[in-house]
Design an enzyme around this catalytic site. Structure first.
Site, PDB file in Angstrom:
ATOM      1  N   GLY A  39       0.826  -1.196   0.000  1.00  0.00           N
ATOM      2  CA  GLY A  39       0.000   0.000   0.000  1.00  0.00           C
ATOM      3  C   GLY A  39       0.860   1.246   0.000  1.00  0.00           C
ATOM      4  O   GLY A  39       2.018   1.216  -0.414  1.00  0.00           O
ATOM      5  N   CYS A  40       0.326   2.341   0.484  1.00  0.00           N
ATOM      6  CA  CYS A  40       1.049   3.607   0.551  1.00  0.00           C
ATOM      7  C   CYS A  40       2.342   3.427   1.330  1.00  0.00           C
ATOM      8  O   CYS A  40       2.329   2.925   2.456  1.00  0.00           O
ATOM      9  CB  CYS A  40       0.171   4.660   1.225  1.00  0.00           C
TER      10      CYS A  40
END
Length: 147
Positions: free
Chosen positions: A8-9
């Site tokens: 993810g981020c």
């Protein structure tokens, strides 16, 4: 020792991995794509196929690679092929990049263990890929440990 993971981020991944005893340093960046020195805008637009990733430097006397992999699987949903939480897109997918055959073997074991754990209703889709390149993100993306 070093490991490269994407979940993810990179700000969230970096924040969570930095909290582990034995992690010495982290670097947010881009991996798995075709461009040399990609930038944030290119990655966000899907140009070059890069993934937001975190390079983790760790002390194997305090944290072994198998435990780092377990922490990686615990910090995100490895069944979501489209990202994590509000971060959607192929640049946010779940990937373990392995540096050598030993990391590959341990990652395969961890992936199999998580897949068979019964913890998830959907199949675990984390990719295992060779670590061929890593490009550090721009300075403004380093150490942004969002909540």
């Amino acid at each position: 020792c070093r490991a490269l993971q994407a979940a993810g981020c990179f700000w969230h991944v970096e924040r969570d991995l930095r909290r582990l005893d034995g992690v010495v340093a982290t670097t947010a960046g881009y991996a798995g794509g075709d461009l040399t020195h990609p930038d944030y805008e290119q990655v966000c637009r899907g140009i070059g196929g890069h993934i937001e990733a975190v390079l983790v430097e760790f002390d194997p006397e305090k944290l072994d690679y198998a435990d780092l992999l377990q922490a990686f699987f615990d910090l995100h949903d490895p069944t979501d092929p489209y990202g994590q939480g509000p971060d959607r897109g192929p640049q946010y997918r779940s990937v373990v990049f392995y540096a050598d055959n030993e990391q590959k073997k341990q990652a395969e074991i961890a992936l199999e263990t998580v897949s068979r754990s019964g913890r998830y209703r959907r199949p675990v889709i984390t990719e295992l890929r060779p670590w061929t390149s890593f490009w550090p993100a721009e300075p403004e993306h380093q150490g942004r440990l969002c909540d």
